[in-house]
Design an enzyme around this catalytic site. Structure first.
Site, PDB file in Angstrom:
ATOM      1  N   ASP A  13       0.863  -1.195   0.000  1.00 39.63           N
ATOM      2  CA  ASP A  13       0.000   0.000   0.000  1.00 39.63           C
ATOM      3  C   ASP A  13       0.892   1.235   0.000  1.00 39.63           C
ATOM      4  OD1 ASP A  13      -2.349   1.556   0.066  1.00 39.63           O
ATOM      5  OD2 ASP A  13      -2.222   1.766   2.232  1.00 39.63           O
ATOM      6  N   SER A  14       0.288   2.357  -0.406  1.00 36.71           N
ATOM      7  CA  SER A  14       1.007   3.634  -0.338  1.00 36.71           C
ATOM      8  C   SER A  14       1.358   3.971   1.109  1.00 36.71           C
ATOM      9  CB  SER A  14       0.122   4.739  -0.910  1.00 36.71           C
ATOM     10  OG  SER A  14      -1.100   4.784  -0.197  1.00 36.71           O
ATOM     11  N   GLY A  46      -3.188   9.278  -3.512  1.00 34.32           N
ATOM     12  CA  GLY A  46      -4.514   9.607  -4.034  1.00 34.32           C
ATOM     13  C   GLY A  46      -4.587  10.877  -4.853  1.00 34.32           C
ATOM     14  N   CYS A  76      -4.267  -1.359  -2.280  1.00 29.06           N
ATOM     15  CA  CYS A  76      -4.432   0.087  -2.418  1.00 29.06           C
ATOM     16  C   CYS A  76      -5.288   0.311  -3.666  1.00 29.06           C
ATOM     17  CB  CYS A  76      -3.056   0.737  -2.596  1.00 29.06           C
ATOM     18  SG  CYS A  76      -3.130   2.501  -2.968  1.00 29.06           S
ATOM     19  N   GLU A 161      -4.735   9.308   8.856  1.00 31.26           N
ATOM     20  CA  GLU A 161      -3.272   9.346   9.059  1.00 31.26           C
ATOM     21  C   GLU A 161      -2.897  10.238  10.247  1.00 31.26           C
ATOM     22  OE1 GLU A 161      -0.460   8.282   6.799  1.00 31.26           O
ATOM     23  OE2 GLU A 161      -1.806   6.919   5.750  1.00 31.26           O
ATOM     24  N   CYS A 195     -11.301   2.719  -0.725  1.00 32.26           N
ATOM     25  CA  CYS A 195      -9.974   3.164  -0.275  1.00 32.26           C
ATOM     26  C   CYS A 195      -9.691   2.391   1.000  1.00 32.26           C
ATOM     27  CB  CYS A 195      -9.967   4.664   0.012  1.00 32.26           C
ATOM     28  SG  CYS A 195      -8.450   5.216   0.825  1.00 32.26           S
ATOM     29  N   HIS A 197      -8.001   2.972   3.510  1.00 32.96           N
ATOM     30  CA  HIS A 197      -7.982   3.727   4.767  1.00 32.96           C
ATOM     31  C   HIS A 197      -9.379   3.850   5.390  1.00 32.96           C
ATOM     32  CE1 HIS A 197      -3.970   5.052   3.655  1.00 32.96           C
ATOM     33  NE2 HIS A 197      -3.869   5.748   4.766  1.00 32.96           N
TER      34      HIS A 197
HETATM   35  N1  DGL Z   1      -4.777   3.373   0.597  1.00 28.80           N
HETATM   36  C1  DGL Z   1      -4.984   4.173  -0.578  1.00 28.80           C
HETATM   37  C2  DGL Z   1      -6.166   3.650  -1.406  1.00 28.80           C
HETATM   38  O1  DGL Z   1      -6.730   2.650  -1.103  1.00 28.80           O
HETATM   39  C3  DGL Z   1      -5.260   5.621  -0.250  1.00 28.80           C
HETATM   40  C4  DGL Z   1      -4.170   6.367   0.405  1.00 28.80           C
HETATM   41  C5  DGL Z   1      -3.419   7.277  -0.524  1.00 28.80           C
HETATM   42  O2  DGL Z   1      -4.000   8.267  -1.030  1.00 28.80           O
HETATM   43  O3  DGL Z   1      -2.257   7.008  -0.707  1.00 28.80           O
HETATM   44  O4  DGL Z   1      -6.547   4.249  -2.362  1.00 28.80           O
END
Ligand code: DGL
Length: 276
Positions: A13-14, A46, A76, A161, A195, A197
Site C-alpha cells: 500500500d502507499s 490519491g 491500495c 493518518e 480506499c 484507509h
Molecule cells: N490506501 C490508498 C487507497 O486505497 C489511499 C491512500 C493514498 O491516497 O495514498 O486508495
C-alpha cells in the site's frame, strides 16, 4: 534478475491503509508468510498523477519480487486503479511471467451482485481512484445495467493518518461527503469504501449513513477472493510459503510506522525501514 522460486505473499500500500486488508487476509490464511510494504515516504498516492503512481507502484512490486514474493497484492485502490493493468500487461512478462500481481477493485466489484437490489452503487475513494473511473469500468463489464456514482473524499485519508478518525473533524467531513454522494441518486442502496484507509472511519460512516444502505468494506472480500485464487491456482499456492510470519517494511520512519500500524492491525507491530 532471478528471484527466489518460493516466498511470502507481498502486500503493498502507499501507506497504512493496506493493513486493513492484510489483517483480514491473515485471519483467512493465517498459515502463510507475508511481507507488508508501505510506501509511507511518498504517500498519499490519491492526489498523484498516473505516471507517478505507476512508477512508485512498479518499484514497490519489484522490491517485493526481490524479497522472494511470488504473488503481490496491491492493497491500495489508487495503485490498483492507476498501475495494476500496466504492470500486469507490460511489465510482468519482462520481470517474471510466472509471478502475479493482483488488485482490490475486481474482487470488490464481483461481490456486488449478491448485495444490491436497486443496482445504484455509490463509490467513495481518493480523487485519483474516482477520476480514473476504474470502478465504473469494472462494474460496467460485470453488471452493465448498474449505475455508478463516484464521490471523492480527499480529507478522509488525512483524518486517518493524523489519528482524527474519532474526532469532531471526522463528523464534519464524513457527513458532508455522505450527503454529497447520496444527493447524486436516491436509489443508492450499496456504497463501496473504495480506499483501504476508510474502514478506520467506519464508526463515523455508520453514524451518518442511512441504515438501509449497505456499506462494503474490502478486507474480508479481498481475503476470501485470495483464498479462492490459491485454491484455483495450486502451482502458485505451493510457491507461497507457510510459516505464519509477517514482516512490516516502510519507506518512512520505522518507529512512527510501528505505532500507527498497531491501530490498523490491533496488535504490536515492529517495522523496518527500507529504501526502494
Ligand atoms: N490506501 C490508498 C487507497 O486505497 C489511499 C491512500 C493514498 O491516497 O495514498 O486508495
Amino acid at each position: 534478475m532471478t528471484y527466489n522460486e518460493m516466498g511470502p505473499i507481498g502486500v503493498f500500500d502507499s501507506g497504512f491503509g493496506g493493513l486493513s486488508i492484510l489483517r483480514e487476509i491473515r485471519k483467512v490464511l493465517p498459515e502463510r508468510d507475508y511481507i507488508f510494504l508501505g510506501d509511507n515516504a511518498r504517500a498519499p498516492y490519491g492526489v498523484r498523477s498516473y505516471q507517478l503512481v505507476y512508477e512508485f507502484t512498479l518499484q514497490s512490486v519489484k522490491y517485493l519480487f526481490e524479497q522472494g514474493c511470488p504473488l503481490v497484492i496491491l492493497a491500495c485502490n489508487t495503485a490498483s486503479a492507476k498501475a495494476l493493468r500496466t504492470i500486469q500487461q507490460n511489465d510482468l512478462p519482462g520481470l517474471d511471467a510466472t509471478r502475479r500481481v493482483l488488485g482490490v477493485i475486481r474482487p470488490t466489484v464481483e461481490s456486488l451482485g449478491t448485495i444490491t437490489k436497486t443496482g445504484h452503487i455509490g463509490v467513495f475513494g481518493t480523487p485519483g481512484t474516482i477520476q480514473s473511473e476504474s470502478y465504473n469500468i469494472e462494474i460496467a463489464k460485470m453488471y452493465p445495467d448498474y449505475q455508478v456514482f463516484g464521490h471523492a473524499c480527499p480529507m478522509w485519508v488525512p483524518l486517518v493518518e493524523n489519528r482524527e478518525s474519532d474526532g469532531d473533524g471526522a463528523d464534519y467531513f464524513v457527513s458532508k461527503d455522505i450527503n454529497g454522494l447520496l444527493a447524486m441518486s436516491d436509489k443508492i442502496d450499496t456504497v463501496i469504501l473504495g480506499c483501504t484507509h476508510y474502514p478506520l472511519l467506519i464508526n463515523k460512516i455508520h453514524k451518518f449513513m442511512p441504515p438501509h444502505i449497505r456499506v462494503i468494506e474490502q478486507g474480508g472480500i479481498v481475503a476470501e477472493s485470495l483464498k479462492d485464487y490459491l485454491v484455483r491456482h495450486p502451482e502458485m499456492s505451493s510457491r507461497c510459503t507457510r510459516g505464519g510470519s509477517c514482516r512490516y517494511l516502510t519507506t518512512e520512519n520505522a518507529e512512527r510506522f510501528s505505532s500507527m500500524a498497531s491501530l490498523f492491525t490491533g496488535e504490536d507491530v515492529v517495522a523496518s525501514h527500507v529504501t526502494l
